[in-house]
Design a protein around this motif. Structure first.
Motif, PDB file in Angstrom:
ATOM      1  N   VAL A   1       0.926  -1.316   0.339  1.00 61.38           N
ATOM      2  CA  VAL A   1       0.111   0.205  -0.096  1.00 61.38           C
ATOM      3  C   VAL A   1       0.982   1.073  -0.257  1.00 61.38           C
ATOM      4  CG1 VAL A   1      -1.544   1.061   1.745  1.00 61.38           C
ATOM      5  CG2 VAL A   1      -2.122  -0.968   0.834  1.00 61.38           C
ATOM      6  N   GLU A   2       1.917   1.420   0.393  1.00 58.32           N
ATOM      7  CA  GLU A   2       2.819   2.756   0.696  1.00 58.32           C
ATOM      8  C   GLU A   2       4.020   2.361  -0.312  1.00 58.32           C
ATOM      9  OE1 GLU A   2       3.531   2.189   5.405  1.00 58.32           O
ATOM     10  OE2 GLU A   2       4.931   1.163   4.171  1.00 58.32           O
ATOM     11  N   LEU A   3       3.922   1.448  -1.044  1.00 59.66           N
ATOM     12  CA  LEU A   3       4.810   2.057  -2.468  1.00 59.66           C
ATOM     13  C   LEU A   3       3.608   2.125  -3.408  1.00 59.66           C
ATOM     14  CD1 LEU A   3       6.710  -1.018  -1.655  1.00 59.66           C
ATOM     15  CD2 LEU A   3       7.485   1.724  -2.451  1.00 59.66           C
ATOM     16  N   GLY A   4       1.660   2.005  -3.742  1.00 57.05           N
ATOM     17  CA  GLY A   4       1.091   2.314  -4.075  1.00 57.05           C
ATOM     18  C   GLY A   4       1.107   0.992  -4.950  1.00 57.05           C
ATOM     19  N   ILE A   5       0.657  -0.357  -5.183  1.00 55.32           N
ATOM     20  CA  ILE A   5       0.801  -1.578  -5.184  1.00 55.32           C
ATOM     21  C   ILE A   5      -1.070  -1.874  -4.972  1.00 55.32           C
ATOM     22  CG2 ILE A   5       2.565  -1.186  -6.636  1.00 55.32           C
ATOM     23  CD1 ILE A   5       3.408  -3.955  -5.077  1.00 55.32           C
ATOM     24  N   THR A   6      -1.817  -2.580  -5.710  1.00 55.06           N
ATOM     25  CA  THR A   6      -2.380  -3.875  -5.452  1.00 55.06           C
ATOM     26  C   THR A   6      -2.738  -4.846  -5.839  1.00 55.06           C
ATOM     27  OG1 THR A   6      -4.754  -3.589  -4.059  1.00 55.06           O
ATOM     28  CG2 THR A   6      -4.909  -2.993  -6.357  1.00 55.06           C
ATOM     29  N   ARG A   7      -3.469  -5.388  -5.564  1.00 59.39           N
ATOM     30  CA  ARG A   7      -3.922  -6.806  -6.118  1.00 59.39           C
ATOM     31  C   ARG A   7      -4.534  -6.333  -7.781  1.00 59.39           C
ATOM     32  NH1 ARG A   7      -9.283  -8.207  -7.533  1.00 59.39           N
ATOM     33  NH2 ARG A   7     -11.004  -6.733  -6.380  1.00 59.39           N
ATOM     34  N   LYS A   8      -3.897  -7.326  -8.638  1.00 58.40           N
ATOM     35  CA  LYS A   8      -5.101  -7.497 -10.058  1.00 58.40           C
ATOM     36  C   LYS A   8      -6.027  -8.029 -10.343  1.00 58.40           C
ATOM     37  CE  LYS A   8      -0.716  -7.072 -12.131  1.00 58.40           C
ATOM     38  NZ  LYS A   8       0.614  -6.489 -11.025  1.00 58.40           N
ATOM     39  N   PRO A   9      -6.877  -7.071 -10.602  1.00 59.20           N
ATOM     40  CA  PRO A   9      -8.239  -7.221 -10.382  1.00 59.20           C
ATOM     41  C   PRO A   9      -9.025  -8.296 -10.661  1.00 59.20           C
ATOM     42  CG  PRO A   9      -7.256  -5.573 -12.763  1.00 59.20           C
ATOM     43  CD  PRO A   9      -5.825  -5.945 -11.500  1.00 59.20           C
ATOM     44  N   TRP A  10      -8.118  -9.253 -11.380  1.00 61.32           N
ATOM     45  CA  TRP A  10      -9.097 -10.319 -11.724  1.00 61.32           C
ATOM     46  C   TRP A  10      -8.623 -11.751 -10.525  1.00 61.32           C
ATOM     47  CZ3 TRP A  10      -4.977  -8.894 -15.211  1.00 61.32           C
ATOM     48  CH2 TRP A  10      -3.580  -8.846 -14.714  1.00 61.32           C
ATOM     49  N   VAL A  11      -7.718 -10.941  -9.350  1.00 61.37           N
ATOM     50  CA  VAL A  11      -8.071 -11.969  -8.084  1.00 61.37           C
ATOM     51  C   VAL A  11      -8.545 -12.073  -7.117  1.00 61.37           C
ATOM     52  CG1 VAL A  11      -6.202 -12.819  -6.844  1.00 61.37           C
ATOM     53  CG2 VAL A  11      -5.454 -11.914  -9.234  1.00 61.37           C
ATOM     54  N   LYS A  12      -9.196 -13.218  -6.814  1.00 59.85           N
ATOM     55  CA  LYS A  12     -10.084 -12.737  -5.898  1.00 59.85           C
ATOM     56  C   LYS A  12      -9.200 -13.366  -4.581  1.00 59.85           C
ATOM     57  CE  LYS A  12     -14.997 -15.335  -3.745  1.00 59.85           C
ATOM     58  NZ  LYS A  12     -15.675 -16.335  -3.901  1.00 59.85           N
ATOM     59  N   THR A  13      -9.650 -12.259  -3.495  1.00 60.48           N
ATOM     60  CA  THR A  13      -9.101 -12.741  -2.287  1.00 60.48           C
ATOM     61  C   THR A  13      -9.850 -12.718  -1.259  1.00 60.48           C
ATOM     62  OG1 THR A  13      -9.174  -9.744  -2.381  1.00 60.48           O
ATOM     63  CG2 THR A  13      -6.996 -10.680  -3.296  1.00 60.48           C
ATOM     64  N   SER A  14      -9.483 -13.176  -0.533  1.00 56.32           N
ATOM     65  CA  SER A  14      -9.498 -13.560   1.093  1.00 56.32           C
ATOM     66  C   SER A  14      -8.560 -13.975   2.598  1.00 56.32           C
ATOM     67  CB  SER A  14     -10.787 -14.588   0.554  1.00 56.32           C
ATOM     68  OG  SER A  14     -10.094 -16.146   0.029  1.00 56.32           O
ATOM     69  N   LEU A  15      -9.698 -13.576   3.343  1.00 55.93           N
ATOM     70  CA  LEU A  15      -8.650 -13.992   4.672  1.00 55.93           C
ATOM     71  C   LEU A  15     -10.190 -14.577   5.607  1.00 55.93           C
ATOM     72  CD1 LEU A  15      -6.654 -13.280   6.480  1.00 55.93           C
ATOM     73  CD2 LEU A  15      -7.614 -11.392   7.468  1.00 55.93           C
ATOM     74  N   ALA A  16      -9.701 -15.884   5.665  1.00 58.79           N
ATOM     75  CA  ALA A  16     -10.335 -16.366   6.996  1.00 58.79           C
ATOM     76  C   ALA A  16      -9.638 -17.310   7.794  1.00 58.79           C
ATOM     77  CB  ALA A  16     -11.342 -18.092   5.767  1.00 58.79           C
ATOM     78  N   PRO A  17      -9.215 -16.590   8.677  1.00 57.63           N
ATOM     79  CA  PRO A  17      -8.547 -17.187   9.355  1.00 57.63           C
ATOM     80  C   PRO A  17      -9.246 -18.063  10.612  1.00 57.63           C
ATOM     81  CG  PRO A  17      -9.376 -14.898  10.182  1.00 57.63           C
ATOM     82  CD  PRO A  17      -9.747 -15.300   8.944  1.00 57.63           C
ATOM     83  N   GLY A  18      -8.176 -19.096  11.222  1.00 62.04           N
ATOM     84  CA  GLY A  18      -9.187 -19.925  12.098  1.00 62.04           C
ATOM     85  C   GLY A  18      -9.389 -19.599  13.413  1.00 62.04           C
ATOM     86  N   SER A  19      -9.877 -18.169  13.484  1.00 63.20           N
ATOM     87  CA  SER A  19     -10.182 -17.939  15.333  1.00 63.20           C
ATOM     88  C   SER A  19     -10.313 -16.469  15.039  1.00 63.20           C
ATOM     89  CB  SER A  19      -9.445 -18.332  16.211  1.00 63.20           C
ATOM     90  OG  SER A  19      -7.624 -17.403  16.838  1.00 63.20           O
ATOM     91  N   LYS A  20     -11.023 -16.050  15.909  1.00 60.43           N
ATOM     92  CA  LYS A  20     -10.761 -14.721  16.484  1.00 60.43           C
ATOM     93  C   LYS A  20      -9.577 -13.577  16.619  1.00 60.43           C
ATOM     94  CE  LYS A  20     -16.085 -14.873  17.033  1.00 60.43           C
ATOM     95  NZ  LYS A  20     -17.519 -14.372  17.730  1.00 60.43           N
ATOM     96  N   VAL A  21      -8.734 -14.917  17.220  1.00 59.50           N
ATOM     97  CA  VAL A  21      -7.979 -13.583  18.049  1.00 59.50           C
ATOM     98  C   VAL A  21      -6.944 -13.571  16.962  1.00 59.50           C
ATOM     99  CG1 VAL A  21      -5.807 -14.552  19.561  1.00 59.50           C
ATOM    100  CG2 VAL A  21      -8.014 -15.804  20.144  1.00 59.50           C
ATOM    101  N   VAL A  22      -6.886 -13.893  15.838  1.00 53.78           N
ATOM    102  CA  VAL A  22      -6.218 -12.862  14.818  1.00 53.78           C
ATOM    103  C   VAL A  22      -6.502 -12.210  14.518  1.00 53.78           C
ATOM    104  CG1 VAL A  22      -5.435 -14.462  12.468  1.00 53.78           C
ATOM    105  CG2 VAL A  22      -5.592 -15.818  13.733  1.00 53.78           C
ATOM    106  N   THR A  23      -7.868 -11.799  13.936  1.00 56.07           N
ATOM    107  CA  THR A  23      -8.435 -11.007  13.561  1.00 56.07           C
ATOM    108  C   THR A  23      -8.234  -9.420  15.176  1.00 56.07           C
ATOM    109  OG1 THR A  23     -10.574 -11.820  14.488  1.00 56.07           O
ATOM    110  CG2 THR A  23     -10.079 -11.297  11.924  1.00 56.07           C
TER     111      THR A  23
END
Length: 889
Positions: free
Chosen positions: A452-474
């Motif tokens: 983010v600080e360098l000004g780049i992001t995911r490519k638009p065709w990529v589906k991204t997700s974050l699904a951790p194994g416990s609430k402690v992670v978030t």
């Protein structure tokens, strides 16, 4: 539980003025000799035998066999093992509770007391397999996915809540909490277990079996646990022992330490490759050596988690200061920590510096040699060094006949793009394997921050997700300030559950999905999971790569796997300058600084009210009743047919005569191939059944969510879109030849034709048949399709046990023979000379009659491995055996 035994091992341990009774391994030495060199994992088995010796289930000879093991470093002696508890997840847990409910009905039908059917040890079921990633990349993704999950699974959750209110010793961790193995690691496991019995306060090692193959994750916390079939777990929770042959124990000496920038994921992929090549199927693996002290417990848990991927029953770590530190970090009570330390040291379960137990064999890994790696494109053991990924993809694509120059144009958010071979269309931070590890999760957040600080992001065709194994992670990602950077590049929270790792990836970006269908491109998924078998992650993605969470983020930024991230730029920064992986990769010091803020208050907060659930769960109303009131219109939970003849006398075993081959498979057929998983195709037998019962395709949900409905599951068995049956060469998917007519049919349709005609069917297969997850439906489905036997070159441990547990005969080719070497095509009729005197590992003659009337006779080994399994098989399965025993009482 034995108050004493033949070896007089009863003793008392005092910890902070509290007295515990236990069975002393030091006292056992008086009869068995010096046990100091016995592997720690075998000491846990020995304690279990001492505790349960009764002269029948566990005998003096069973205990003495441990001493013989130490002399010979192996043994073929069969023992009966009783774990302290059972762990379940909802995909395998729902059919288990369905079976228990059906057993209660059968008990009532036979004139018995339904309440006799009850768990006799603690059972924890964690709902983690049902959330799908329908929504991603927005602040509302999590809430939207939860709402969809509750809408789709209301019937199943009502049924599980009934089970929680009806059965004793049965707890449910509601949806939206975490992944079962991570919850087990961070909260449920105690390392030492205690209970009150016969007026004594007992202490003994925490042990478990689970209905998921990644149950060994808590081996990293020194809890002996492994995955079993749902059928076997049901028997265990009903008080039946787990039959097992004393395992070989392979010691893995760890030395050195990981280099700068190397993750626990890189290490476990290296270990998986090494141990798969060596061959540890059915064996215990135990880690030791100076390198232990260099591995945080979260790293150990990552290594133990992938035990099934490297083929071992367990990947065990001993108790040491690292274990106790983790227990403190995760908020365990000081009393539990103190008793664990005292008990481990008293029993010789503590890792002493410089010690080396006697193992069956010893391997070594220098942690300093581990390189940044991925694994794929379709097996976890196929490790690829990151700089060689492009070559690996290209070579695999060429084998599949893909044109590497092929591409297709598409429009995304009003901009034109070109989708190419190897482009990343799914980047998922998922799975307990890695999300349980703060170092790799913080590293992912730091990569996102730098991007983010360098000004780049995911490519638009990529589906991204974050699904951790416990609430402690978030919680710790939020506290560290890294969540906002993950959000900015599309890795918003999508759920707490297994998601992409088990195929609950949800739909791809619609324009991308359409482009793939039109072009047939070989695109990639990159995920921080533990499995990447064909057809598992997403039906439109042919190539799937396992990687650490920070690498998942990096590949989302690069947008392709046809790249050498070490030497080629992954993107241009906001000033148009080439950016390389090294520019966004955090240092070990940066990661350590971020991890340092993770503390026990986060874990105590995350697990406060763990069994309560959110307002959606609390709104589900159920009535407690002895037996379940089955809904005849339900397409999720239906009364299964297994116990219909339970009140009839048993028939003697007879030869299986003139059976036809339902399917003829090659090597490495996984339970993902056999058992229904992932999406349900509208034109499949299961899809047609659901539509006939008023369910529109948009409401199909996944196969996993419908495991409580045998009608769906038997129709989906062998229906994997990537499965290849040699009876129909060149055809992918669940098809076969109905041999009497020569017609090509769906495997389910052919199976029903055989059943209607009273013709038994069998399966022919190659090596490693049934590898992968511990799916009970990989045995239940074939049983309901009428399969009587499987003849294979080798079997994976859990699946072989499940086949026997469902009354399907497992047979193994001998002397290096296989279907092809015997000159068989699979179109013969087979007679298997089985009789009521069957014994473990005996030779059985098979006669294959060819179309011209000639015969091929050959001998196979019966893979009924224990005497107990003979009883189970004769009864029609393990649950039938247990239920008949209850009715008899």
């Amino acid at each position: 539980m034995s108050t004493n035994n033949s070896f007089n091992t009863l003793a008392t341990l005092t910890v902070k003025d509290k007295k515990y009774d236990y069975h002393s391994l030091k006292k056992a030495e008086q009869s068995l000799g010096d046990l100091s060199k016995l592997p720690k994992s075998m000491k846990v088995l020995l304690e279990n035998l001492l505790r349960f010796e009764d002269g029948k289930t566990v005998t003096k000879q069973d205990i003495e066999a441990i001493g013989e093991w130490l002399k010979n470093k192996k043994s073929d002696h069969e023992i009966q093992y009783l774990p302290a508890r059972v762990l379940m997840q909802d995909f395998t847990g729902v059919p288990a509770v369905v079976d228990l409910a059906a057993m209660r009905d059968a008990m009532a039908k036979a004139g018995g007391d339904p309440e006799k059917v009850n768990p006799l040890c603690p059972v924890d079921l964690v709902i983690d397999h049902s959330v799908m990633i329908d929504y991603f990349g927005t602040p509302n993704s999590f809430q939207q996915n939860v709402a969809m999950e509750m809408k789709r699974n209301g019937e199943r959750y009502e049924f599980l809540k009934w089970g929680q209110s009806t059965f004793a010793n049965f707890s449910v961790v509601p949806p939206g909490t975490g992944i079962c193995h991570q919850v087990d690691l961070e909260y449920l496991s105690e390392v030492t277990w205690t209970n009150e019995k016969d007026g004594k306060h007992w202490i003994f090692p925490d042990t478990a079996v689970g209905t998921d193959s990644h149950t060994p994750m808590v081996n990293g916390l020194s809890v002996l646990a492994w995955g079993v079939g749902g059928i076997e777990a049901e028997a265990a929770l009903l008080g039946q022992p787990i039959s097992m042959v004393l395992p070989e124990v392979i010691g893995v000496r760890l030395k050195g330490k990981l280099r700068e920038g190397i993750t626990a994921t890189d290490l476990v992929l290296t270990i998986t490759e090494m141990l798969r090549k060596y061959g540890v199927v059915g064996k215990f693996v135990e880690y030791f050596g100076e390198g232990l002290a260099e591995l945080p417990l979260a790293d150990r848990a990552t290594i133990s988690n992938m035990s099934p991927e490297y083929g071992a029953t367990v990947g065990f770590f001993p108790v040491d200061e690292v274990t106790l530190d983790y227990m403190r970090l995760t908020g365990r009570e000081e009393e539990v920590i103190a008793r664990t330390e005292a008990y481990a040291k008293e029993q010789g379960l503590w890792a002493e510096k410089g010690e080396e137990p006697i193992f069956t064999d010893v391997l070594e890994i220098d942690l300093g040699t581990v390189e940044t790696s991925l694994a794929g494109p379709k097996r976890p053991q196929d490790r690829v060094v990151i700089s060689e990924l492009k070559t690996a993809f290209d070579e695999n694509a060429k084998q599949l006949g893909d044109d590497l120059d092929k591409s297709i144009g598409l429009t995304l958010d009003g901009e034109q793009h070109e989708l190419k071979q190897g482009d990343v269309v799914l980047a998922a931070i998922t799975s307990c394997t890695n999300t349980s590890n703060p170092s790799v999760m913080m590293a992912a957040g730091l990569v996102a921050k730098k991007a983010v600080e360098l000004g780049i992001t995911r490519k638009p065709w990529v589906k991204t997700s974050l699904a951790p194994g416990s609430k402690v992670v978030t919680d710790y990602l939020s506290e560290s300030g890294l969540s906002e950077f993950l959000d900015q590049i599309g890795f918003n929270l999508t759920g707490y559950g297994c998601t992409a790792c088990i195929g609950n990836s949800g739909p791809l970006i619609p324009e991308v999905a359409k482009a793939i269908d039109e072009s047939g491109l070989n695109v990639s998924g990159v995920l921080s999971g533990n499995r990447n078998f064909e057809g598992r992650i997403h039906p439109q993605i042919k190539s799937n790569w396992l990687a650490s969470p920070p690498l998942v983020v990096a590949f989302a930024l690069a947008g392709t796997t046809r790249i050498d991230l070490f030497n080629e730029p992954l993107a241009k920064d906001k000033n148009g300058k080439d950016l390389f992986l090294k520019d966004i990769w955090p240092s070990n010091h940066e990661i350590a600084q971020a991890v340092a803020m993770v503390d026990g208050t986060m874990f105590r907060k995350g697990y406060a009210g763990v069994f309560d659930g959110d307002e959606n769960w609390q709104a589900i109303k159920v009535e407690t009743s002895e037996t379940y009131q089955w809904n005849p219109d339900s397409t999720y939970v239906r009364h299964p047919p297994y116990f219909e003849a339970i009140d009839q006398p048993l028939q003697a075993l007879k030869p299986i005569e003139n059976a036809y081959v339902l399917a003829y498979f090659g090597d490495s057929i996984t339970t993902d191939h056999i058992s229904p998983a992932g999406n349900i195709a509208p034109d499949s037998p299961a899809g047609k059944y659901l539509q006939e019962h008023g369910v529109a395709p948009k409401d199909f949900n996944s196969y996993g969510s419908r495991r409580g409905n045998h009608e769906v599951m038997m129709r989906g068995t062998f229906a994997n879109i990537r499965i290849r049956n040699k009876l129909v060469p060149g055809v992918e998917g669940g098809y076969t030849v109905h041999i009497p007519t020569g017609a090509q049919l769906a495997i389910y349709d052919a199976a029903m034709k055989y059943k209607e005609a009273g013709i038994p069917s069998i399966i022919l297969a190659g090596k490693e048949y049934g590898s992968g997850s511990s799916r009970d439906w990989a045995a239940k489905g074939p049983n309901l399709q009428g399969v009587k036997a499987v003849i294979a070159e080798s079997f994976e441990r859990i699946h072989r046990s499940n086949l026997i547990g469902m009354g399907i005969l497992a047979l193994q080719y001998k002397n290096g023979e296989n279907t092809e070497s015997l000159g068989l095509t699979g179109k013969e009729s087979f007679t298997i000379q089985l009789d009521d005197n069957v014994k473990p590992h005996q030779d059985i003659e098979v006669i294959a009659k060819k179309e011209d009337g000639s015969e091929v006779k050959f001998t196979v080994m019966c893979r009924i491995d224990t005497v107990n399994e003979v009883d189970y098989f004769k009864a029609g399965g393990i649950l039938h055996y247990v239920l008949r025993g209850m009715i008899k009482e």
